[in-house]
Motif scaffolding. Structure first.
Motif, PDB file in Angstrom:
ATOM      1  N   ARG A 113      85.498 137.672 125.380  1.00  0.00           N
ATOM      2  CA  ARG A 113      86.360 138.858 125.286  1.00  0.00           C
ATOM      3  C   ARG A 113      85.780 139.869 124.311  1.00  0.00           C
ATOM      4  O   ARG A 113      85.272 139.493 123.252  1.00  0.00           O
ATOM      5  CB  ARG A 113      87.749 138.472 124.810  1.00  0.00           C
ATOM      6  CG  ARG A 113      88.509 137.745 125.858  1.00  0.00           C
ATOM      7  CD  ARG A 113      89.943 137.575 125.454  1.00  0.00           C
ATOM      8  NE  ARG A 113      90.609 136.713 126.417  1.00  0.00           N
ATOM      9  CZ  ARG A 113      91.833 136.277 126.266  1.00  0.00           C
ATOM     10  NH1 ARG A 113      92.518 136.610 125.198  1.00  0.00           N
ATOM     11  NH2 ARG A 113      92.380 135.512 127.179  1.00  0.00           N
ATOM     12  N   THR A 119      87.795 142.535 123.490  1.00  0.00           N
ATOM     13  CA  THR A 119      88.965 143.130 122.846  1.00  0.00           C
ATOM     14  C   THR A 119      89.488 142.208 121.751  1.00  0.00           C
ATOM     15  O   THR A 119      89.276 140.999 121.787  1.00  0.00           O
ATOM     16  CB  THR A 119      90.083 143.372 123.876  1.00  0.00           C
ATOM     17  OG1 THR A 119      90.325 142.152 124.555  1.00  0.00           O
ATOM     18  CG2 THR A 119      89.698 144.458 124.849  1.00  0.00           C
ATOM     19  N   TYR A 130      94.166 144.186 117.798  1.00  0.00           N
ATOM     20  CA  TYR A 130      94.279 145.242 116.809  1.00  0.00           C
ATOM     21  C   TYR A 130      95.748 145.642 116.676  1.00  0.00           C
ATOM     22  O   TYR A 130      96.439 145.676 117.688  1.00  0.00           O
ATOM     23  CB  TYR A 130      93.430 146.450 117.281  1.00  0.00           C
ATOM     24  CG  TYR A 130      93.445 147.607 116.339  1.00  0.00           C
ATOM     25  CD1 TYR A 130      92.547 147.681 115.293  1.00  0.00           C
ATOM     26  CD2 TYR A 130      94.380 148.622 116.499  1.00  0.00           C
ATOM     27  CE1 TYR A 130      92.572 148.751 114.416  1.00  0.00           C
ATOM     28  CE2 TYR A 130      94.415 149.684 115.627  1.00  0.00           C
ATOM     29  CZ  TYR A 130      93.510 149.742 114.593  1.00  0.00           C
ATOM     30  OH  TYR A 130      93.539 150.794 113.727  1.00  0.00           O
TER      31      TYR A 130
END
Ligand code: SF4
Ligand code: SF4
Length: 222
Positions: A18, A20, A23
């Protein structure tokens, strides 16, 4: 068959690493030259580096810096120069983080941290004052209520790079080009473009005594 090909793509992506992250709970390391909100630095003895010369205000293309200099009180000088930045304001509704103010500053007083997570509900909060910009007694940026500081954000925040760094001129590679800084001592030189990169994309911080490097305060070493 078309939809089976589609499933194959989906299944392949499920086992790919991944890119990502969750966040803002998890943050990626910021690039070494990231331009965030500014700080006003202090020398290792605590004196402010700003001498109120207004060069940063003059060069700012967004006209968002307001500085007024004042003579240092002889019995309690604020900076080592004749004058100090008595009023200092940056309007973050206008700043484009171009870093020209950093390049123009003759004393390395103004630099940019890596913090970009801040938002305002009040226009006055967007105009940072000298008291808000000057680093604290540990040499770190003050953490203001409208800024989103997470664990680790305060490390290496004052990562300041200038045109005279190795990426601008290879002959500066490995050469300390800045004065000592409160809380950090003399920072190591910036790695050159051809050097092995720190995987975190950051400069490591090392504490040194001011006299390790002869021109640690106010001078450059070449
Ligand atoms: S980063 Fe650029 S726009 Fe922002 S205050 Fe400095 S000179 Fe002005
Ligand atoms: S931050 Fe630097 S350029 Fe700006 S007024 Fe202070 S000493 Fe001068």
């Amino acid at each position: 068959m078309g939809y089976l090909d589609g499933f194959k793509v989906t299944l392949r992506q499920m086992v790919e690493p991944r890119v990502t992250v969750q966040y803002p709970e998890e943050k990626r390391p910021k690039p070494q030259r990231f331009h965030g909100r500014h700080v006003l630095n202090r020398y290792e003895d605590g004196m402010e580096k700003c001498i109120g010369c207004e060069l940063c205000a003059g060069v700012c293309p967004a006209r968002c810096i307001y500085v007024r200099g004042r003579d240092n009180p002889p019995d309690a000088p604020v900076s080592p120069g004749e004058r100090y930045g008595f009023v200092y304001e940056i309007n973050y509704l206008r700043c484009i983080h171009c870093d020209l103010c950093v390049e123009a500053c003759p004393t390395e007083a103004i630099t940019e941290s890596k913090l970009f997570e801040f938002s305002f509900t009040d226009r006055a909060d967007a105009i940072y004052t000298r008291e808000e910009l000057v680093v604290d007694d540990e040499g770190r940026p003050k953490q203001l209520p409208w800024e989103d500081w997470r664990e680790g954000d305060d490390a290496r925040t004052s990562a300041w790079m200038r045109a005279t760094a190795p990426s601008g001129d290879a002959s500066y590679e490995g050469v300390v080009q800045w004065a000592g800084e409160l809380g950090y001592g003399v920072r190591p030189p910036e790695p050159g473009q051809d050097s092995a990169r720190d995987p975190a994309g950051d400069l490591s911080v090392r504490r040194t005594q001011a006299n390790d490097i002869p021109a640690a305060r106010g001078g450059r070493v070449r």
